[in-house]
Design a protein around this motif. Structure first.
Motif, PDB file in Angstrom:
ATOM      1  N   GLY A  63      -2.552  -5.779  -7.354  1.00  0.00           N
ATOM      2  CA  GLY A  63      -1.161  -5.732  -7.811  1.00  0.00           C
ATOM      3  C   GLY A  63      -0.791  -4.329  -8.238  1.00  0.00           C
ATOM      4  O   GLY A  63      -1.585  -3.393  -8.126  1.00  0.00           O
ATOM      5  N   ASP A  64       0.430  -4.212  -8.746  1.00  0.00           N
ATOM      6  CA  ASP A  64       0.985  -2.918  -9.139  1.00  0.00           C
ATOM      7  C   ASP A  64       0.781  -2.743 -10.646  1.00  0.00           C
ATOM      8  O   ASP A  64       1.241  -3.581 -11.428  1.00  0.00           O
ATOM      9  CB  ASP A  64       2.487  -2.930  -8.783  1.00  0.00           C
ATOM     10  N   ILE A  65       0.144  -1.669 -11.049  1.00  0.00           N
ATOM     11  CA  ILE A  65      -0.101  -1.440 -12.481  1.00  0.00           C
ATOM     12  C   ILE A  65       1.233  -1.328 -13.242  1.00  0.00           C
ATOM     13  O   ILE A  65       1.297  -1.641 -14.432  1.00  0.00           O
ATOM     14  CB  ILE A  65      -0.988  -0.193 -12.721  1.00  0.00           C
ATOM     15  N   ALA A  66       2.305  -0.932 -12.535  1.00  0.00           N
ATOM     16  CA  ALA A  66       3.604  -0.782 -13.216  1.00  0.00           C
ATOM     17  C   ALA A  66       4.138  -2.121 -13.714  1.00  0.00           C
ATOM     18  O   ALA A  66       4.903  -2.169 -14.679  1.00  0.00           O
ATOM     19  CB  ALA A  66       4.626  -0.136 -12.274  1.00  0.00           C
TER      20      ALA A  66
ATOM     21  N   SER B  17       0.799  -1.232   0.000  1.00  0.00           N
ATOM     22  CA  SER B  17       0.000   0.000   0.000  1.00  0.00           C
ATOM     23  C   SER B  17       0.832   1.283   0.000  1.00  0.00           C
ATOM     24  O   SER B  17       1.788   1.406   0.742  1.00  0.00           O
ATOM     25  CB  SER B  17      -0.882  -0.010   1.246  1.00  0.00           C
ATOM     26  N   ASN B  18       0.441   2.259  -0.838  1.00  0.00           N
ATOM     27  CA  ASN B  18       1.058   3.584  -0.733  1.00  0.00           C
ATOM     28  C   ASN B  18       0.025   4.609  -0.275  1.00  0.00           C
ATOM     29  O   ASN B  18       0.212   5.794  -0.413  1.00  0.00           O
ATOM     30  CB  ASN B  18       1.735   4.005  -2.048  1.00  0.00           C
ATOM     31  N   SER B  19      -1.103   4.119   0.280  1.00  0.00           N
ATOM     32  CA  SER B  19      -2.176   5.019   0.719  1.00  0.00           C
ATOM     33  C   SER B  19      -2.091   5.353   2.199  1.00  0.00           C
ATOM     34  O   SER B  19      -2.948   6.058   2.711  1.00  0.00           O
ATOM     35  CB  SER B  19      -3.541   4.379   0.470  1.00  0.00           C
TER      36      SER B  19
ATOM     37  N   SER C  53      -8.895   6.093 -14.971  1.00  0.00           N
ATOM     38  CA  SER C  53      -8.213   6.154 -13.680  1.00  0.00           C
ATOM     39  C   SER C  53      -8.470   7.513 -13.051  1.00  0.00           C
ATOM     40  O   SER C  53      -8.251   8.552 -13.679  1.00  0.00           O
ATOM     41  CB  SER C  53      -6.707   5.957 -13.902  1.00  0.00           C
ATOM     42  N   GLU C  54      -8.935   7.503 -11.827  1.00  0.00           N
ATOM     43  CA  GLU C  54      -9.293   8.753 -11.129  1.00  0.00           C
ATOM     44  C   GLU C  54      -8.489   8.848  -9.845  1.00  0.00           C
ATOM     45  O   GLU C  54      -8.537   7.947  -8.997  1.00  0.00           O
ATOM     46  CB  GLU C  54     -10.796   8.743 -10.758  1.00  0.00           C
ATOM     47  N   ASP C  55      -7.762   9.961  -9.678  1.00  0.00           N
ATOM     48  CA  ASP C  55      -7.032  10.218  -8.414  1.00  0.00           C
ATOM     49  C   ASP C  55      -6.006   9.142  -8.087  1.00  0.00           C
ATOM     50  O   ASP C  55      -5.874   8.760  -6.913  1.00  0.00           O
ATOM     51  CB  ASP C  55      -8.021  10.321  -7.231  1.00  0.00           C
TER      52      ASP C  55
ATOM     53  N   LEU D 155     -16.200   1.865  -5.719  1.00  0.00           N
ATOM     54  CA  LEU D 155     -17.602   2.050  -6.116  1.00  0.00           C
ATOM     55  C   LEU D 155     -17.790   2.217  -7.621  1.00  0.00           C
ATOM     56  O   LEU D 155     -18.775   1.766  -8.184  1.00  0.00           O
ATOM     57  CB  LEU D 155     -18.174   3.272  -5.374  1.00  0.00           C
ATOM     58  N   ARG D 156     -16.802   2.881  -8.262  1.00  0.00           N
ATOM     59  CA  ARG D 156     -16.933   3.070  -9.715  1.00  0.00           C
ATOM     60  C   ARG D 156     -16.917   1.727 -10.436  1.00  0.00           C
ATOM     61  O   ARG D 156     -17.723   1.485 -11.330  1.00  0.00           O
ATOM     62  CB  ARG D 156     -15.767   3.902 -10.224  1.00  0.00           C
ATOM     63  N   LEU D 157     -15.996   0.858  -9.982  1.00  0.00           N
ATOM     64  CA  LEU D 157     -15.888  -0.444 -10.656  1.00  0.00           C
ATOM     65  C   LEU D 157     -17.102  -1.312 -10.324  1.00  0.00           C
ATOM     66  O   LEU D 157     -17.653  -1.980 -11.211  1.00  0.00           O
ATOM     67  CB  LEU D 157     -14.570  -1.130 -10.250  1.00  0.00           C
TER      68      LEU D 157
ATOM     69  N   ILE E 205      -7.416  -2.942 -11.369  1.00  0.00           N
ATOM     70  CA  ILE E 205      -6.300  -3.370 -10.506  1.00  0.00           C
ATOM     71  C   ILE E 205      -6.063  -2.310  -9.445  1.00  0.00           C
ATOM     72  O   ILE E 205      -6.253  -1.110  -9.698  1.00  0.00           O
ATOM     73  CB  ILE E 205      -5.022  -3.602 -11.355  1.00  0.00           C
ATOM     74  N   ASP E 206      -5.659  -2.745  -8.262  1.00  0.00           N
ATOM     75  CA  ASP E 206      -5.229  -1.822  -7.207  1.00  0.00           C
ATOM     76  C   ASP E 206      -4.126  -2.493  -6.389  1.00  0.00           C
ATOM     77  O   ASP E 206      -4.097  -3.720  -6.267  1.00  0.00           O
ATOM     78  CB  ASP E 206      -6.398  -1.447  -6.287  1.00  0.00           C
ATOM     79  N   LEU E 207      -3.251  -1.666  -5.835  1.00  0.00           N
ATOM     80  CA  LEU E 207      -2.193  -2.196  -4.953  1.00  0.00           C
ATOM     81  C   LEU E 207      -2.808  -2.842  -3.724  1.00  0.00           C
ATOM     82  O   LEU E 207      -2.280  -3.811  -3.199  1.00  0.00           O
ATOM     83  CB  LEU E 207      -1.311  -1.044  -4.463  1.00  0.00           C
TER      84      LEU E 207
ATOM     85  N   VAL F  52      -7.642   1.634 -13.479  1.00  0.00           N
ATOM     86  CA  VAL F  52      -6.357   1.632 -12.775  1.00  0.00           C
ATOM     87  C   VAL F  52      -6.556   2.297 -11.416  1.00  0.00           C
ATOM     88  O   VAL F  52      -6.915   3.468 -11.336  1.00  0.00           O
ATOM     89  CB  VAL F  52      -5.288   2.394 -13.593  1.00  0.00           C
ATOM     90  N   GLY F  53      -6.374   1.521 -10.325  1.00  0.00           N
ATOM     91  CA  GLY F  53      -6.495   2.062  -8.962  1.00  0.00           C
ATOM     92  C   GLY F  53      -7.947   2.246  -8.554  1.00  0.00           C
ATOM     93  O   GLY F  53      -8.403   3.365  -8.342  1.00  0.00           O
ATOM     94  N   TYR F  54      -8.688   1.142  -8.399  1.00  0.00           N
ATOM     95  CA  TYR F  54     -10.133   1.258  -8.077  1.00  0.00           C
ATOM     96  C   TYR F  54     -10.366   1.737  -6.641  1.00  0.00           C
ATOM     97  O   TYR F  54     -11.436   2.245  -6.332  1.00  0.00           O
ATOM     98  CB  TYR F  54     -10.877  -0.064  -8.340  1.00  0.00           C
TER      99      TYR F  54
HETATM  100  C1  LIG Z   1      -6.792   8.077  -3.819  1.00  0.00           C
HETATM  101  S1  LIG Z   1      -7.123   6.433  -4.192  1.00  0.00           S
HETATM  102  C2  LIG Z   1      -8.304   6.605  -5.492  1.00  0.00           C
HETATM  103  C3  LIG Z   1      -9.210   5.446  -5.603  1.00  0.00           C
HETATM  104  C4  LIG Z   1     -10.335   5.547  -6.632  1.00  0.00           C
HETATM  105  N1  LIG Z   1      -9.816   5.647  -7.968  1.00  0.00           N
HETATM  106  C5  LIG Z   1     -11.243   6.696  -6.315  1.00  0.00           C
HETATM  107  O1  LIG Z   1     -11.341   7.611  -7.124  1.00  0.00           O
HETATM  108  O2  LIG Z   1     -11.860   6.679  -5.251  1.00  0.00           O
HETATM  109  C6  LIG Z   1      -5.666   5.904  -5.027  1.00  0.00           C
HETATM  110  C7  LIG Z   1      -5.615   4.403  -5.244  1.00  0.00           C
HETATM  111  O3  LIG Z   1      -4.584   4.107  -6.179  1.00  0.00           O
HETATM  112  C8  LIG Z   1      -3.987   2.898  -5.790  1.00  0.00           C
HETATM  113  N2  LIG Z   1      -2.642   2.809  -6.379  1.00  0.00           N
HETATM  114  C9  LIG Z   1      -1.594   3.624  -6.135  1.00  0.00           C
HETATM  115  N3  LIG Z   1      -0.512   3.225  -6.828  1.00  0.00           N
HETATM  116  C10 LIG Z   1      -0.890   2.124  -7.526  1.00  0.00           C
HETATM  117  C11 LIG Z   1      -0.211   1.225  -8.396  1.00  0.00           C
HETATM  118  N4  LIG Z   1       1.079   1.384  -8.683  1.00  0.00           N
HETATM  119  N5  LIG Z   1      -0.905   0.193  -8.944  1.00  0.00           N
HETATM  120  C12 LIG Z   1      -2.220   0.008  -8.643  1.00  0.00           C
HETATM  121  N6  LIG Z   1      -2.910   0.830  -7.801  1.00  0.00           N
HETATM  122  C13 LIG Z   1      -2.254   1.869  -7.246  1.00  0.00           C
HETATM  123  C14 LIG Z   1      -3.952   2.999  -4.270  1.00  0.00           C
HETATM  124  O4  LIG Z   1      -3.776   1.728  -3.666  1.00  0.00           O
HETATM  125  C15 LIG Z   1      -5.302   3.622  -3.978  1.00  0.00           C
HETATM  126  O5  LIG Z   1      -6.286   2.660  -3.757  1.00  0.00           O
END
Ligand SMILES: C[S@@+](CC[C@H](N)C(=O)[O-])C[C@H]1O[C@@H](n2cnc3c(N)ncnc32)[C@H](O)[C@@H]1O
Length: 312
Positions: free
Chosen positions: A156-159, A5-7, A173-175, A76-78, A91-93, A69-71
């Motif tokens: 997992g990591d989108i990278a 996690s990076n959150s 991908s949002e935020d 909720l969106r997904l 995908i999300d970390l 990317v990053g749900y």
């Molecule tokens: C601020 S949240 C936004 C979540 C959602 N998109 C929303 O709008 O509510 C950022 C998300 O991106 C995910 N994230 C950050 N880096 C990521 C990576 N390298 N691969 C996949 N997910 C990642 C985080 O785990 C976190 O759940």
């Protein structure tokens, strides 16, 4: 295990962590009253994706293979996309909480670490049932029923994600991109460009660092603006005194950084400031002078939307 996690976990002191998360809890509690409206706007965002995709590609969104990317911790969106019958995955970390079972909480503890686990558990106890009921009502108004499909929520990591070449018609991908280290973003975009089918597109909306909310301190979230009360930090604190940090990683990228990255991998269709003028009431003449290195549009903003197409 891949990257965790990076959150969470960026704030050094327990007091700082407590303050930031208390602000967050207060904001979420205040948001309970307008939950249905918030979720209706989220479904409207999916309609906006449809408009962008069908306008650009002259193909039906209902036939598109969609990838988020990053749900997020509240995906909720997904969930809404899947429930509306779209062919969507993501995908999300961090592992998501979908069914709110003990086994799922254990998986979250193992995968996301103890801090994320505490946050997810509090959220599950206080907010999730209310939010789920509101989502069910919003979906019902569209003639849809809640559907979870856990296998579509990759962790997992989108990278480094192995997404088959040509297997995606539409990424959104949002935020999220502002939370990915700059050094990884080239690999992220290269992978996405490879995964896009011919004629495919991506809509990427990061919160840019220079905006009034760019530091991600809860007291500068847009829904905190109207609130009276004490703020520890000053407007654009993150570009100036930098005394406080948010509880997440930020790459500190500006609009021009994203533009250069996307130009290398995609054709750029449009770039838009989604909240032009945001925070104008805080930009005094003295502050404008202090922040002269930034364009006014970059300062008075939150999210920017980049609409991208696969290169011909
Ligand atoms: C601020 S949240 C936004 C979540 C959602 N998109 C929303 O709008 O509510 C950022 C998300 O991106 C995910 N994230 C950050 N880096 C990521 C990576 N390298 N691969 C996949 N997910 C990642 C985080 O785990 C976190 O759940």
């Amino acid at each position: 295990m891949s990257k965790a996690s990076n959150s969470v976990g960026r704030i050094g002191s327990a007091w700082g962590w407590g303050w930031e998360n208390l602000q967050f809890l207060r904001m979420r509690l205040a948001g309970l009253r307008s939950k249905e409206g918030e979720l209706a706007s989220l479904v409207a965002e999916i309609d906006a994706y449809r408009g962008l995709y069908e306008g650009q590609s002259e193909r039906r969104f209902d036939d598109a293979r969609i990838f988020e990317v990053g749900y997020g911790a509240r995906p909720l969106r997904l969930i809404a996309s899947i429930s509306l019958g779209l062919d969507a995955r993501g995908i999300d970390l961090d592992a998501p909480m979908l069914e709110r079972s003990g086994a799922e909480l254990l998986r979250i503890l193992r995968r996301n670490g103890p801090l994320r686990f505490v946050k997810s558990s509090v959220r599950a106890l206080v907010f999730d049932a209310h939010e789920r009921r509101a989502l069910i009502r919003v979906l019902a108004r569209r003639g849809a029923r809640l559907r979870l499909a856990p296998d579509r929520f990759l962790v997992g990591d989108i990278a480094t994600a192995a997404i088959a070449p040509g297997s995606v018609d539409f990424f959104y991908s949002e935020d999220v991109f502002e939370h990915i280290p700059g050094a990884a973003l080239d690999a992220v975009c290269a992978g996405m460009a490879r995964a896009l089918a011919p004629g495919g597109m991506a809509v990427i909306s990061p919160s840019v660092y220079t905006g009034i909310c760019g530091g991600h301190l809860v007291e500068w979230y847009p829904n905190s603006f109207a609130r009276d009360g004490v703020r520890r930090s000053e407007p654009w604190e993150h570009l100036r005194r930098r005394r406080f940090v948010a509880d997440c990683f930020l790459n500190e990228w500006r609009v021009r950084d994203y533009r250069a990255l996307f130009e290398a991998h995609f054709d750029i269709v449009s770039v838009d400031n989604l909240k032009p003028g945001l925070g104008r009431q805080f930009l005094t003449p003295a502050l404008r002078t202090e922040l002269a290195a930034y364009d006014e549009d970059e300062l008075l903003s939150e999210k920017w939307r980049f609409v991208l197409r696969k290169k011909a």
